[in-house]
Design a protein around this motif. Structure first.
Motif, PDB file in Angstrom:
ATOM      1  N   TYR B 169       0.845  -1.040  -0.213  1.00 28.23           N
ATOM      2  CA  TYR B 169      -0.279  -0.104   0.122  1.00 28.23           C
ATOM      3  C   TYR B 169       1.038   1.017   0.517  1.00 28.23           C
ATOM      4  CZ  TYR B 169      -4.663  -2.351   1.035  1.00 28.23           C
ATOM      5  OH  TYR B 169      -5.458  -3.488   0.936  1.00 28.23           O
ATOM      6  N   CYS B 170       0.435   2.706  -0.629  1.00 33.21           N
ATOM      7  CA  CYS B 170       0.723   3.926  -0.900  1.00 33.21           C
ATOM      8  C   CYS B 170       2.624   3.300  -0.831  1.00 33.21           C
ATOM      9  CB  CYS B 170       0.741   3.953   0.716  1.00 33.21           C
ATOM     10  SG  CYS B 170      -0.818   4.141   0.968  1.00 33.21           S
ATOM     11  N   GLY B 171       2.822   2.997  -1.410  1.00 30.37           N
ATOM     12  CA  GLY B 171       3.945   2.657  -1.982  1.00 30.37           C
ATOM     13  C   GLY B 171       5.488   2.256  -1.168  1.00 30.37           C
ATOM     14  N   GLU B 218      -0.602  12.808   9.088  1.00 26.90           N
ATOM     15  CA  GLU B 218      -0.913  13.554   8.219  1.00 26.90           C
ATOM     16  C   GLU B 218      -0.125  14.645   6.926  1.00 26.90           C
ATOM     17  OE1 GLU B 218      -4.198  15.650  10.822  1.00 26.90           O
ATOM     18  OE2 GLU B 218      -2.529  16.638  10.848  1.00 26.90           O
ATOM     19  N   PHE B 219      -0.739  13.156   6.316  1.00 29.76           N
ATOM     20  CA  PHE B 219      -0.083  13.974   4.476  1.00 29.76           C
ATOM     21  C   PHE B 219      -0.728  14.702   3.972  1.00 29.76           C
ATOM     22  CE2 PHE B 219      -0.480   9.635   4.654  1.00 29.76           C
ATOM     23  CZ  PHE B 219      -1.068   8.738   3.679  1.00 29.76           C
ATOM     24  N   GLU B 220      -0.617  14.676   2.431  1.00 27.50           N
ATOM     25  CA  GLU B 220      -1.125  15.562   1.249  1.00 27.50           C
ATOM     26  C   GLU B 220      -0.882  14.262   0.275  1.00 27.50           C
ATOM     27  OE1 GLU B 220      -3.068  17.849   1.008  1.00 27.50           O
ATOM     28  OE2 GLU B 220      -2.691  18.733   2.255  1.00 27.50           O
ATOM     29  N   ASN B 221      -2.218  13.652  -0.902  1.00 24.48           N
ATOM     30  CA  ASN B 221      -1.857  12.314  -0.941  1.00 24.48           C
ATOM     31  C   ASN B 221      -2.110  13.070  -2.505  1.00 24.48           C
ATOM     32  OD1 ASN B 221      -4.858  13.392  -1.017  1.00 24.48           O
ATOM     33  ND2 ASN B 221      -5.472  11.560  -2.191  1.00 24.48           N
ATOM     34  N   ASP B 222      -0.526  13.365  -3.331  1.00 23.65           N
ATOM     35  CA  ASP B 222      -0.579  13.324  -3.828  1.00 23.65           C
ATOM     36  C   ASP B 222       0.894  13.257  -4.756  1.00 23.65           C
ATOM     37  OD1 ASP B 222       1.734  14.406  -2.601  1.00 23.65           O
ATOM     38  OD2 ASP B 222       1.401  16.390  -3.320  1.00 23.65           O
ATOM     39  N   PHE B 225       1.840   7.653  -7.447  1.00 24.51           N
ATOM     40  CA  PHE B 225       1.202   6.614  -7.665  1.00 24.51           C
ATOM     41  C   PHE B 225      -0.269   6.644  -7.018  1.00 24.51           C
ATOM     42  CE2 PHE B 225       3.910   6.736  -3.638  1.00 24.51           C
ATOM     43  CZ  PHE B 225       3.086   6.777  -2.710  1.00 24.51           C
ATOM     44  N   CYS B 226      -0.786   8.373  -6.368  1.00 24.12           N
ATOM     45  CA  CYS B 226      -2.184   8.438  -6.120  1.00 24.12           C
ATOM     46  C   CYS B 226      -3.277   8.073  -7.229  1.00 24.12           C
ATOM     47  CB  CYS B 226      -2.412   9.908  -5.226  1.00 24.12           C
ATOM     48  SG  CYS B 226      -1.300   9.144  -3.772  1.00 24.12           S
ATOM     49  N   SER B 227      -2.578   8.518  -7.870  1.00 22.80           N
ATOM     50  CA  SER B 227      -3.437   8.682  -9.212  1.00 22.80           C
ATOM     51  C   SER B 227      -4.026   7.180  -9.733  1.00 22.80           C
ATOM     52  CB  SER B 227      -3.089   9.093 -10.721  1.00 22.80           C
ATOM     53  OG  SER B 227      -1.745   8.463 -11.232  1.00 22.80           O
ATOM     54  N   GLU B 228      -3.603   6.447  -9.320  1.00 21.28           N
ATOM     55  CA  GLU B 228      -4.254   5.184  -9.895  1.00 21.28           C
ATOM     56  C   GLU B 228      -4.838   4.546  -8.472  1.00 21.28           C
ATOM     57  OE1 GLU B 228      -1.789   2.403 -10.842  1.00 21.28           O
ATOM     58  OE2 GLU B 228      -0.971   3.240 -12.683  1.00 21.28           O
ATOM     59  N   CYS B 229      -4.813   4.582  -7.671  1.00 21.61           N
ATOM     60  CA  CYS B 229      -5.211   4.443  -6.455  1.00 21.61           C
ATOM     61  C   CYS B 229      -6.639   4.189  -6.133  1.00 21.61           C
ATOM     62  CB  CYS B 229      -5.083   4.889  -5.283  1.00 21.61           C
ATOM     63  SG  CYS B 229      -5.869   5.153  -3.185  1.00 21.61           S
ATOM     64  N   ARG B 230      -7.013   3.231  -5.940  1.00 18.41           N
ATOM     65  CA  ARG B 230      -9.038   3.620  -6.061  1.00 18.41           C
ATOM     66  C   ARG B 230      -9.619   3.920  -4.676  1.00 18.41           C
ATOM     67  NH1 ARG B 230      -9.690  -2.330  -9.450  1.00 18.41           N
ATOM     68  NH2 ARG B 230      -7.733  -2.269 -11.384  1.00 18.41           N
ATOM     69  N   THR B 231      -9.379   3.546  -3.979  1.00 18.99           N
ATOM     70  CA  THR B 231      -9.689   4.096  -2.197  1.00 18.99           C
ATOM     71  C   THR B 231     -10.056   5.187  -1.918  1.00 18.99           C
ATOM     72  OG1 THR B 231      -8.165   2.596  -1.471  1.00 18.99           O
ATOM     73  CG2 THR B 231      -9.425   1.278  -1.914  1.00 18.99           C
ATOM     74  N   LYS B 232      -8.504   5.794  -1.670  1.00 24.79           N
ATOM     75  CA  LYS B 232      -7.830   7.108  -1.364  1.00 24.79           C
ATOM     76  C   LYS B 232      -8.467   6.551   0.179  1.00 24.79           C
ATOM     77  CE  LYS B 232      -7.590   9.004  -5.432  1.00 24.79           C
ATOM     78  NZ  LYS B 232      -6.850   8.843  -6.412  1.00 24.79           N
ATOM     79  N   GLU B 233      -7.993   5.806   1.005  1.00 24.83           N
ATOM     80  CA  GLU B 233      -8.025   5.575   1.717  1.00 24.83           C
ATOM     81  C   GLU B 233      -7.877   6.098   3.264  1.00 24.83           C
ATOM     82  OE1 GLU B 233      -8.555   0.990   2.294  1.00 24.83           O
ATOM     83  OE2 GLU B 233      -8.117   1.541   4.691  1.00 24.83           O
ATOM     84  N   CYS B 234      -6.376   7.107   2.906  1.00 27.56           N
ATOM     85  CA  CYS B 234      -5.836   7.229   3.497  1.00 27.56           C
ATOM     86  C   CYS B 234      -6.749   8.842   4.163  1.00 27.56           C
ATOM     87  CB  CYS B 234      -4.660   7.880   3.422  1.00 27.56           C
ATOM     88  SG  CYS B 234      -4.300   8.875   1.431  1.00 27.56           S
ATOM     89  N   ARG B 235      -7.190   8.989   3.000  1.00 25.55           N
ATOM     90  CA  ARG B 235      -8.062  10.496   3.627  1.00 25.55           C
ATOM     91  C   ARG B 235      -9.087  10.107   4.804  1.00 25.55           C
ATOM     92  NH1 ARG B 235      -5.587  14.107   2.303  1.00 25.55           N
ATOM     93  NH2 ARG B 235      -4.047  12.199   2.555  1.00 25.55           N
TER      94      ARG B 235
END
Ligand code: B12
Ligand code: SF4
Lengths: 210, 260
Positions: B169-171, B218-222, B225-235
C-alpha cells in the motif's frame, strides 16, 4: 406465462428449486435442451447481468441467480454433450502462477458461464504453459488470467509471449484482470483486453470472440 | 520482544451491513430474504471456523528503516518514509483468521454454494481487518500506557494515535514483507510467506503499527502512485484521527454501534 419465460423469471429471482423443476417440465414437453439453455437460462442470466451492470442488483443476487442457473444446467448438460450443441466459445481461465486468490476469477467464470461460454477453469497457481496447452487442446478462443498481487502479474506477460512464440496469438486471444491490474498494464504486456469486473469481463470476451 | 495475541472470535464478526457494503451493496439497500439468510449463514461459518491470532514486536526506528527499505523496491517519495522517523513507537505485526476460513471459501465454490462462498469471503476480509484493529488497540495500549501520561521513556504522549501501514500500500512495495517476516516470524501464529509474497492463509494482514502525535500521520495524497489508487483510504483514516477517539472501530457483533 410460457415455460421458458418462467424459467428465466425464476432464475432472475434466484429460486434454484423452481428453475430445476421447470427445466424438468420443459424437457418432459420435449423442448430441445439447447432451446431451454438459450431462451430460458441464458436469457434469464442476460437480464441478471444487465441489471448487475446497471447497479440495480448486486453480487449476492447475481450469485443466487447463478446457482439457480446451475440447477437447470445440471439437467441439460448430459443432453447438450450428446447433441454437440456449439456453445458461444470456450474460455480458459485461471489465477496465475504464485497466486492463490481465486474469488475474483470465480466470479468472472460464473458470469461467462451465465452468458453461454464454456468455461474451463484451471484453478489457481496456474503455470503459463498450462494456460497455453489447455487452450490448444480444447480449442479455446480466449485465455482469461487473474492476479491479486503486483508480484504475480508478470506471469501474465509470460503467457502472452508463449502464445506468440507458439504462433497462437492470432487464434487465442487474452484478457487479464484482478485488483492491481490496469488497462495500461494489459496494453504494455500485449494482452488483447482488460476487464475491470465480472460484468465487464463478459462484454470484453464477447468483443474478442465476435 | 515478540508477543502473540489470541483474539476472541466474537469480537471480529462483522456486522451484516459491513459485509454487504464490502460486496458492493449500497448502504440504503435492504437485503431480500434469501440474501439475509446467506448472510447469517456466512457469519455462522465465520464464528465456527475463524481462529484469529496476531503477533507483534516493537522495533527501533533504525531497524525499521532497514526493514522498510526491504529489497529497495519502494516508490520514492512515499508517505511512510517521512512518518516513521517521527514516531514514538513502532511495532511490526501480522494477523490472521487461521486456515479454516480461507480453506472453506474455495470448498463452498466447489460445492456450488456460490453466494455463501462469496459472502463468507467478504465477511472474512472484513473480519481480519477487525482482528488487525483489535491488535492495534493492544499495541496502542503498550505504546501509550493507561492514565494518559507519557511512557517512562518520554514517548507516547496522551494525544498520540496509532495507525497501521502495510506493504503493498501507498508506495511500500509488497516485497517488503520478506524483511518484515524474517524479523517478526509470523510463522509462530501460522502465517507463511510464499515466494510470490502472498501470505497463507489468505485472510492475513502484515505491516507496522506506528504510534505518535496526530500530525505525523497527516499528509497530502499527491504522490505519483495516488493517481491509480481506487480507494483514497488515507483521507478517511486521517480524518478519523482528528474527529474520533483513538482506536475507533467498525461495528461488530459484540459492538453494534462501533464505538471503541
Ligand atoms: C479485500 C482485500 C484484502 C483482504 C482479503 C484478500 C484476499 N485475497 O482474500 C485482506 C484484508 C486479507 C487483504 C490482505 C492483503 N492485501 Co488486500 N485487498 C483487498 C481489496 C480491498 C479487495 C480485494 C477483493 O477481494 N475484492 C473482491 C474480489 C471479488 O475482487 P477481485 O479479486 O478484484 O476480482 C474482480 C476484478 O478484479 C475482476 N477480475 C478478477 N480477476 C479477473 C480476471 C479476468 C480475466 C478479468 C477480465 C477480470 C478479473 O473481476 C472480479 C469480480 O468483479 C483490494 C483492493 C481493491 N479495492 O480491489 C486489496 C489489494 C488486493 N490488497 C493488496 C495488498 C497489498 C494486500 C496485502 C499484501 C497487505 C498486507 N501487507 O497485509 C495482504 C495480502 C494478503 C495475502 N494473503 O497475501 C493490494 C495488492 C496490490 C499489490 N501491491 O500487490 C490491493 C490491490 C490494494 C491496493 N494496494 O491497492 N486484502
Ligand atoms: S491516495 Fe491511495 S495510494 Fe495515495 S496515499 Fe492515499 S491511500 Fe495511499
Amino acid at each position: 406465462m410460457e415455460l421458458l419465460e418462467q424459467i428465466a423469471k425464476e432464475l432472475e429471482s434466484g429460486d434454484d428449486k423452481a428453475v430445476g423443476s421447470l427445466t424438468r417440465s420443459a424437457l418432459e414437453q420435449k423442448t430441445e435442451a439447447s432451446i431451454i439453455l438459450n431462451e430460458g437460462l441464458i436469457a434469464g442470466m442476460q437480464v441478471v447481468g444487465d441489471r448487475f451492470r446497471d447497479h440495480e442488483i448486486f453480487l449476492p443476487d447475481v450469485l443466487l441467480a447463478a446457482r439457480a442457473m446451475n440447477a437447470g444446467l445440471a439437467l441439460l448438460e448430459p443432453l447438450l454433450a450428446e447433441s454437440d450443441t456449439p456453445a458461444r466459445g470456450k474460455v480458459v481461465i485461471g489465477t496465475v502462477k504464485g497466486d492463490l486468490h481465486d474469488i475474483g476469477k470465480n466470479l468472472v467464470g460464473i458470469m461467462l458461464n451465465g452468458a453461454g461460454f464454456e468455461v474451463i477453469d484451471l484453478g489457481k497457481d496456474v503455470a503459463p504453459r498450462e494456460f497455453v496447452e489447455t487452450a490448444r487442446e480444447t480449442g479455446a478462443r480466449v485465455i482469461g488470467m487473474s492476479a491479486l498481487l503486483t508480484t504475480t502479474m508478470p506471469s501474465m506477460k509470460e503467457v502472452v509471449s508463449l502464445l506468440k512464440s507458439e504462433g497462437l496469438n492470432g487464434t487465442v486471444r487474452t484478457i487479464v484482470g484482478g485488483a492491481p491490474v490496469t488497462e495500461e498494464y494489459a496494453r504494455d504486456i500485449g494482452a488483447d483486453a482488460y476487464g475491470f469486473d465480472a460484468a465487464n469481463a463478459v462484454e470484453r470476451v464477447r468483443e474478442l470472440t465476435n | 520482544m515478540k508477543h502473540t495475541v489470541d483474539i476472541p472470535v466474537q469480537d471480529v464478526v462483522p456486522h451484516e451491513r459491513t459485509v454487504l457494503r464490502a460486496m458492493g451493496v449500497p448502504r440504503d439497500r435492504e437485503p431480500g430474504e434469501q440474501v439475509a439468510r446467506v448472510l447469517e449463514e456466512a457469519r455462522d461459518e465465520l464464528r465456527s471456523l475463524a481462529r484469529p491470532r496476531g503477533i507483534y514486536a516493537e522495533v527501533s526506528p533504525r531497524d525499521f528503516a532497514r526493514i522498510y527499505r526491504g529489497d529497495g523496491d519502494n516508490e520514492r517519495p512515499n508517505p511512510l518514509e517521512s512518518i516513521f522517523p517521527r514516531a514514538d513507537h513502532l511495532a511490526l505485526f501480522a494477523v490472521t483468521l487461521g486456515a479454516g476460513v480461507s480453506d472453506r471459501i474455495p470448498d463452498l465454490f466447489g460445492e456450488g454454494r456460490l453466494a455463501l462462498g462469496a459472502t463468507l469471503d467478504a465477511a472474512a476480509s472484513e473480519s481480519v481487518e477487525l482482528a488487525a484493529e483489535r491488535l492495534q488497540r493492544v499495541v496502542a495500549g503498550k505504546a501509550r500506557p493507561k492514565g494518559g501520561g507519557a511512557h517512562a521513556s518520554g514517548r507516547g504522549a496522551p494525544d498520540a494515535r496509532t495507525l497501521r501501514y502495510s506493504p503493498g500500500y501507498c508506495g511500500w512495495n509488497v516485497t517488503g514483507q520478506r524483511a518484515l517476516f524474517s524479523t517478526l516470524g509470523p510463522e509462530e501464529v501460522g502465517i507463511r510467506l510464499l515466494p510470490s509474497c502472498l501470505m497463507e492463509p489468505l485472510k492475513s494482514i502484515s505491516g507496522v503499527m506506528v504510534t505518535g502525535p496526530v500530525e505525523i500521520h497527516e499528509f497530502e495524497n499527491d504522490f505519483p502512485f495516488c493517481s491509480e489508487c481506487r480507494t483514497k483510504e488515507c483521507r478517511a483514516r486521517i480524518q478519523s484521527l482528528r474527529h474520533e477517539a483513538p482506536g475507533i472501530r467498525m461495528p461488530t457483533e459484540g459492538n453494534p454501534n462501533g464505538a471503541a
